[in-house]
Motif scaffolding. Sequence first.
Motif, PDB file in Angstrom:
ATOM      1  N   VAL A 230       0.889  -1.181  -0.030  1.00 34.05           N
ATOM      2  CA  VAL A 230      -0.116   0.129  -0.114  1.00 34.05           C
ATOM      3  C   VAL A 230       0.964   1.389  -0.007  1.00 34.05           C
ATOM      4  O   VAL A 230       0.620   2.421  -0.232  1.00 34.05           O
ATOM      5  CB  VAL A 230      -1.149   0.125   1.237  1.00 34.05           C
ATOM      6  CG1 VAL A 230      -2.065  -1.204   1.268  1.00 34.05           C
ATOM      7  CG2 VAL A 230      -0.197   0.113   2.649  1.00 34.05           C
ATOM      8  N   ASP A 231       2.009   1.236  -0.052  1.00 31.35           N
ATOM      9  CA  ASP A 231       3.207   2.223   0.217  1.00 31.35           C
ATOM     10  C   ASP A 231       3.583   2.343  -1.074  1.00 31.35           C
ATOM     11  O   ASP A 231       4.623   1.567  -1.639  1.00 31.35           O
ATOM     12  CB  ASP A 231       4.194   1.911   1.254  1.00 31.35           C
ATOM     13  CG  ASP A 231       5.190   3.079   1.412  1.00 31.35           C
ATOM     14  OD1 ASP A 231       5.208   3.956   0.808  1.00 31.35           O
ATOM     15  OD2 ASP A 231       5.904   2.765   2.608  1.00 31.35           O
ATOM     16  N   ALA A 232       3.236   3.609  -1.820  1.00 29.55           N
ATOM     17  CA  ALA A 232       3.536   3.724  -3.021  1.00 29.55           C
ATOM     18  C   ALA A 232       5.454   4.020  -3.336  1.00 29.55           C
ATOM     19  O   ALA A 232       5.917   3.674  -4.176  1.00 29.55           O
ATOM     20  CB  ALA A 232       2.678   4.716  -3.658  1.00 29.55           C
ATOM     21  N   ALA A 233       5.828   4.728  -2.245  1.00 29.93           N
ATOM     22  CA  ALA A 233       7.005   5.330  -2.220  1.00 29.93           C
ATOM     23  C   ALA A 233       7.841   4.146  -1.902  1.00 29.93           C
ATOM     24  O   ALA A 233       9.079   3.914  -2.654  1.00 29.93           O
ATOM     25  CB  ALA A 233       7.218   6.109  -1.035  1.00 29.93           C
ATOM     26  N   ALA A 234       7.450   2.897  -1.159  1.00 30.34           N
ATOM     27  CA  ALA A 234       8.372   1.538  -1.107  1.00 30.34           C
ATOM     28  C   ALA A 234       8.439   1.027  -2.299  1.00 30.34           C
ATOM     29  O   ALA A 234       9.488   0.244  -2.551  1.00 30.34           O
ATOM     30  CB  ALA A 234       7.637   1.069   0.163  1.00 30.34           C
ATOM     31  N   ILE A 235       7.176   0.893  -3.076  1.00 33.71           N
ATOM     32  CA  ILE A 235       7.645   0.312  -4.361  1.00 33.71           C
ATOM     33  C   ILE A 235       8.307   1.148  -5.458  1.00 33.71           C
ATOM     34  O   ILE A 235       9.099   0.239  -5.855  1.00 33.71           O
ATOM     35  CB  ILE A 235       6.135   0.250  -4.871  1.00 33.71           C
ATOM     36  CG1 ILE A 235       5.178  -0.925  -4.262  1.00 33.71           C
ATOM     37  CG2 ILE A 235       6.090  -0.325  -6.533  1.00 33.71           C
ATOM     38  CD1 ILE A 235       3.730  -1.076  -4.595  1.00 33.71           C
TER      39      ILE A 235
ATOM     40  N   PHE B  32      -3.427  -1.293  -7.756  1.00 35.91           N
ATOM     41  CA  PHE B  32      -2.566  -0.251  -8.134  1.00 35.91           C
ATOM     42  C   PHE B  32      -1.172  -0.830  -7.670  1.00 35.91           C
ATOM     43  O   PHE B  32      -0.390  -0.041  -8.193  1.00 35.91           O
ATOM     44  CB  PHE B  32      -3.033   0.919  -7.093  1.00 35.91           C
ATOM     45  CG  PHE B  32      -4.180   1.504  -7.600  1.00 35.91           C
ATOM     46  CD1 PHE B  32      -4.152   2.338  -8.855  1.00 35.91           C
ATOM     47  CD2 PHE B  32      -5.466   1.690  -6.967  1.00 35.91           C
ATOM     48  CE1 PHE B  32      -5.131   3.042  -9.219  1.00 35.91           C
ATOM     49  CE2 PHE B  32      -6.592   2.620  -7.426  1.00 35.91           C
ATOM     50  CZ  PHE B  32      -6.381   2.890  -8.588  1.00 35.91           C
ATOM     51  N   ALA B  33      -1.104  -1.654  -6.708  1.00 35.86           N
ATOM     52  CA  ALA B  33       0.359  -2.326  -6.573  1.00 35.86           C
ATOM     53  C   ALA B  33       0.927  -2.793  -7.756  1.00 35.86           C
ATOM     54  O   ALA B  33       2.148  -2.812  -7.959  1.00 35.86           O
ATOM     55  CB  ALA B  33       0.272  -3.027  -5.336  1.00 35.86           C
ATOM     56  N   VAL B  34      -0.166  -3.766  -8.715  1.00 40.61           N
ATOM     57  CA  VAL B  34       0.411  -4.039  -9.825  1.00 40.61           C
ATOM     58  C   VAL B  34       0.840  -3.150 -10.872  1.00 40.61           C
ATOM     59  O   VAL B  34       1.831  -3.309 -11.511  1.00 40.61           O
ATOM     60  CB  VAL B  34      -0.815  -4.897 -10.559  1.00 40.61           C
ATOM     61  CG1 VAL B  34      -0.616  -5.342 -11.843  1.00 40.61           C
ATOM     62  CG2 VAL B  34      -1.078  -6.199  -9.352  1.00 40.61           C
ATOM     63  N   VAL B  35      -0.184  -2.042 -11.046  1.00 36.55           N
ATOM     64  CA  VAL B  35       0.410  -1.102 -11.801  1.00 36.55           C
ATOM     65  C   VAL B  35       1.817  -0.294 -11.238  1.00 36.55           C
ATOM     66  O   VAL B  35       2.533  -0.039 -12.260  1.00 36.55           O
ATOM     67  CB  VAL B  35      -0.732   0.046 -11.938  1.00 36.55           C
ATOM     68  CG1 VAL B  35      -0.192   1.364 -12.665  1.00 36.55           C
ATOM     69  CG2 VAL B  35      -1.818  -0.710 -12.474  1.00 36.55           C
ATOM     70  N   ARG B  36       1.889  -0.125  -9.946  1.00 38.62           N
ATOM     71  CA  ARG B  36       3.099   0.595  -9.393  1.00 38.62           C
ATOM     72  C   ARG B  36       4.401  -0.224  -9.775  1.00 38.62           C
ATOM     73  O   ARG B  36       5.235   0.322  -9.782  1.00 38.62           O
ATOM     74  CB  ARG B  36       3.188   0.926  -8.154  1.00 38.62           C
ATOM     75  CG  ARG B  36       2.087   2.189  -7.903  1.00 38.62           C
ATOM     76  CD  ARG B  36       1.277   2.350  -6.650  1.00 38.62           C
ATOM     77  NE  ARG B  36       0.510   3.378  -6.643  1.00 38.62           N
ATOM     78  CZ  ARG B  36      -0.458   3.465  -5.455  1.00 38.62           C
ATOM     79  NH1 ARG B  36      -0.709   2.345  -4.555  1.00 38.62           N
ATOM     80  NH2 ARG B  36      -1.327   4.504  -5.533  1.00 38.62           N
ATOM     81  N   MET B  37       4.242  -1.488  -9.364  1.00 38.81           N
ATOM     82  CA  MET B  37       5.173  -2.385  -9.516  1.00 38.81           C
ATOM     83  C   MET B  37       5.941  -2.434 -11.093  1.00 38.81           C
ATOM     84  O   MET B  37       6.941  -2.643 -11.459  1.00 38.81           O
ATOM     85  CB  MET B  37       5.003  -4.010  -9.324  1.00 38.81           C
ATOM     86  CG  MET B  37       4.950  -3.898  -7.656  1.00 38.81           C
ATOM     87  SD  MET B  37       6.443  -4.018  -6.851  1.00 38.81           S
ATOM     88  CE  MET B  37       7.359  -5.623  -7.717  1.00 38.81           C
ATOM     89  N   THR B  38       4.658  -2.726 -12.070  1.00 34.72           N
ATOM     90  CA  THR B  38       4.924  -2.531 -13.422  1.00 34.72           C
ATOM     91  C   THR B  38       5.634  -1.385 -13.917  1.00 34.72           C
ATOM     92  O   THR B  38       6.662  -1.236 -14.659  1.00 34.72           O
ATOM     93  CB  THR B  38       3.810  -2.536 -14.129  1.00 34.72           C
ATOM     94  OG1 THR B  38       3.017  -3.836 -13.870  1.00 34.72           O
ATOM     95  CG2 THR B  38       4.096  -2.767 -15.763  1.00 34.72           C
ATOM     96  N   ARG B  39       5.259  -0.119 -13.404  1.00 36.37           N
ATOM     97  CA  ARG B  39       6.057   0.831 -13.677  1.00 36.37           C
ATOM     98  C   ARG B  39       7.386   1.233 -13.121  1.00 36.37           C
ATOM     99  O   ARG B  39       8.218   1.520 -13.616  1.00 36.37           O
ATOM    100  CB  ARG B  39       5.011   2.415 -13.126  1.00 36.37           C
ATOM    101  CG  ARG B  39       5.490   3.487 -13.593  1.00 36.37           C
ATOM    102  CD  ARG B  39       4.622   4.738 -13.223  1.00 36.37           C
ATOM    103  NE  ARG B  39       3.230   4.571 -13.388  1.00 36.37           N
ATOM    104  CZ  ARG B  39       2.688   4.800 -14.567  1.00 36.37           C
ATOM    105  NH1 ARG B  39       3.471   5.208 -15.615  1.00 36.37           N
ATOM    106  NH2 ARG B  39       1.457   4.759 -14.918  1.00 36.37           N
TER     107      ARG B  39
END
Length: 274
Positions: free
Chosen positions: A68-73, A119-126
């Motif tokens: 859930v932590d976008a910065a951590a991803i 959104f974690a899938v999207v952020r990990m992909t990016r």
Amino acid sequence: MAKPMELRGRTAVITGAASGIGRALALDLAGRGCHLALADRDAAGLDAVAAEASRRGVRASRHVVDLVDAAAIAALPEAVLAEHGGVDLVVNNAGVALGGTFEQVSERDFDWLFDINFFAVVRMTRAFLPALKRSDDARLVNVSSLYGFVAPPGQTAYAASKFAVRGFSQALRLELDGTTVGVTTVHPGGVATAIARNARAPAGASPEQLADSVKRFEKLLRLPPERAAAAIAEAVVRRKPRVIVGSDAKFVSLLERLLPVSYGRVLAAVAKRA
């Protein structure tokens, strides 16, 4: 026919790697000689999986991350590349469940589920796509669900997130056609994991209702995680754009194609009999 993907000596990033399908897939890939970057918020679980994978002769790094932590991803690729030097496979496996109808589920809980399941899938992909593109042979694996085919009552949040993963993955696969990065979408059926026991419950549900719901749902979770992991790994090797895991998921996929509007009546009848 495309040449099989060689996993020996490659590096895979796996989310939700401390248990369930993620753990089983990590150990399957380790047995194929694939190095691992294991991500989860369960540090103790990661330690156990990394130790077991290392005994199979591969390098296994552990990365404690809350998805859930976008910065951590966003910071994760730097940590992974520092350990491994490159990335060839990213498996967006982590997922959570949420009980209750749309009216029962709070906006906060709905957003929490979407943060992890979609959104974690999207952020990990990016975050990892640049590293994947630097590989001469790479693959992105996104785990949807049989609920990426059908949307039963009581699963508005979960089904919406898994339909989103399916649509995102299909469009991305076409966008990346002609590059070194392939995309595989995974639709597992009822795999014997702790997802039902760990599901977040709607406010106001009694302990008795929760226990009954978990008991009924867990009856549907029968496929061993190791079999699901083997199917996913084989789909990667064979460069399949989609893999449907389990007889229940295959049945649901067929049912939705035959009865795209009225499949709900059939599923309700099957559930009642079960």
